[in-house]
Design an enzyme around this catalytic site. Structure first.
Site, mmCIF file in Angstrom:
data_model
loop_
_atom_site.group_PDB
_atom_site.id
_atom_site.type_symbol
_atom_site.label_atom_id
_atom_site.label_comp_id
_atom_site.label_asym_id
_atom_site.label_seq_id
_atom_site.Cartn_x
_atom_site.Cartn_y
_atom_site.Cartn_z
ATOM 1 N N GLU A 82 0.738 -1.278 0.149
ATOM 2 C CA GLU A 82 -0.142 0.005 0.224
ATOM 3 C C GLU A 82 0.830 1.226 -0.261
ATOM 4 O O GLU A 82 0.454 2.180 0.473
ATOM 5 C CB GLU A 82 -1.051 -0.031 0.963
ATOM 6 N N HIS A 101 -1.731 3.013 8.962
ATOM 7 C CA HIS A 101 -2.847 2.435 8.214
ATOM 8 C C HIS A 101 -3.296 1.188 9.061
ATOM 9 O O HIS A 101 -2.394 0.323 9.438
ATOM 10 C CB HIS A 101 -2.518 2.034 6.887
ATOM 11 N N HIS A 103 -6.594 -2.095 9.762
ATOM 12 C CA HIS A 103 -7.660 -2.793 9.778
ATOM 13 C C HIS A 103 -8.288 -3.065 10.913
ATOM 14 O O HIS A 103 -8.856 -4.276 11.125
ATOM 15 C CB HIS A 103 -7.652 -4.167 8.785
ATOM 16 N N TYR A 122 -18.409 14.260 20.772
ATOM 17 C CA TYR A 122 -17.666 15.555 20.450
ATOM 18 C C TYR A 122 -16.194 15.141 20.138
ATOM 19 O O TYR A 122 -15.686 15.821 19.416
ATOM 20 C CB TYR A 122 -17.681 16.632 21.459
ATOM 21 N N HIS A 164 -12.218 -1.752 3.959
ATOM 22 C CA HIS A 164 -10.860 -1.837 3.975
ATOM 23 C C HIS A 164 -10.472 -1.603 5.307
ATOM 24 O O HIS A 164 -10.125 -2.393 6.032
ATOM 25 C CB HIS A 164 -10.259 -0.825 2.838
ATOM 26 N N TYR A 217 -7.155 24.950 23.255
ATOM 27 C CA TYR A 217 -6.578 24.513 24.351
ATOM 28 C C TYR A 217 -5.198 23.434 23.750
ATOM 29 O O TYR A 217 -4.747 22.389 24.433
ATOM 30 C CB TYR A 217 -7.308 23.437 24.856
HETATM 31 ZN ZN LIG Z 1 -5.161 -1.938 3.849
#
Ligand SMILES: [Zn+2]
Length: 222
Positions: A82, A101, A103, A122, A164, A217
């Site tokens: 990726e 990244h 999953h 929030y 994904h 903040y």
């Molecule tokens: Zn992936």
């Protein structure tokens, strides 16, 4: 002469990516060989975790040095499949220092339904806006997925990827990993809230106030 990996990315940078991947596994965000992490080194160079190596088997030597023109500068293993998504985000977002990244289960469950995370709590502001978007599906490793991700990340530090997983950005990979954990926690709470009933979504004015407080903040409020 081909640059050595240590000269390009440095030992500290490589060690940080190894620690980040092991943290993600320890926190249950990634399982087996899924997920990856990268860190910007210079304006056109970055480091990324290798393809198909489990976090406990990662070593600083296995981290791959890349240039943003798709060139592998130095490697003992293949870069993550990726890598293009990471590279295209660095090109589109000069403010980003690192990308994680995952999953992770609850966020991916929402993404498999094409659902973004709205302002049901929030704390969605932790990703920079009043929602955490879900990028439309595209095959992993394709320029289309990069385009979809970059669009979903506009004014945001995190997004879901349909069918994904999750992307989280930060100054460092540790910061990005902590954000990925926050996103997974929010996704879990949102999934539970939907099981209980119909979550109340905070309105624009309420989220504007929260976002203004986050800016005042600093990094975040508890
Ligand atoms: Zn992936």
């Amino acid at each position: 002469m081909e640059p050595t990996r240590d000269k390009v990315i440095g030992v500290a940078n490589a060690l940080e990516l190894v620690s980040t991947m092991q943290y993600l596994e320890r926190m249950g965000l990634n399982c087996g060989k899924s997920g990856n992490a990268s860190s910007r080194v210079g304006s056109t160079t970055y480091s990324i975790t290798p393809s198909g190596v489990a976090p406990l088997d990662l070593t600083p030597e296995s981290i791959v040095a890349m240039a943003t023109d798709e060139v592998v500068l130095s490697a003992t293993a293949k870069p993550s499949s990726e890598w293009r998504m990471h590279q295209d985000i660095y090109s589109a977002r000069p403010d980003v220092g690192a990308i994680v990244h995952t999953h992770s289960s609850y966020a991916t469950a929402l993404a498999c339904n094409g659902k973004p995370i709205p302002a049901f709590h929030y704390m969605v502001a932790v990703a920079g806006g009043d929602s955490i978007r879900c990028a439309p599906y595209a095959t992993f490793g394709t320029p289309q997925l990069s385009d979809n991700a970059v669009a979903a990340l506009e004014n945001r530090q995190a997004c879901l990827l349909a069918n994904h997983g999750v992307l989280a950005l930060g100054e460092t990979s540790f910061v990005a990993a902590k954000l990925a954990l926050e996103v997974e926690q929010l996704a879990r709470q949102y999934c539970i809230a939907m099981q209980v009933g119909d979550p109340v979504i905070l309105d624009d004015e309420q989220m504007r106030e929260v976002l203004a407080k986050f800016e005042t903040y600093g990094e975040r409020i508890e």
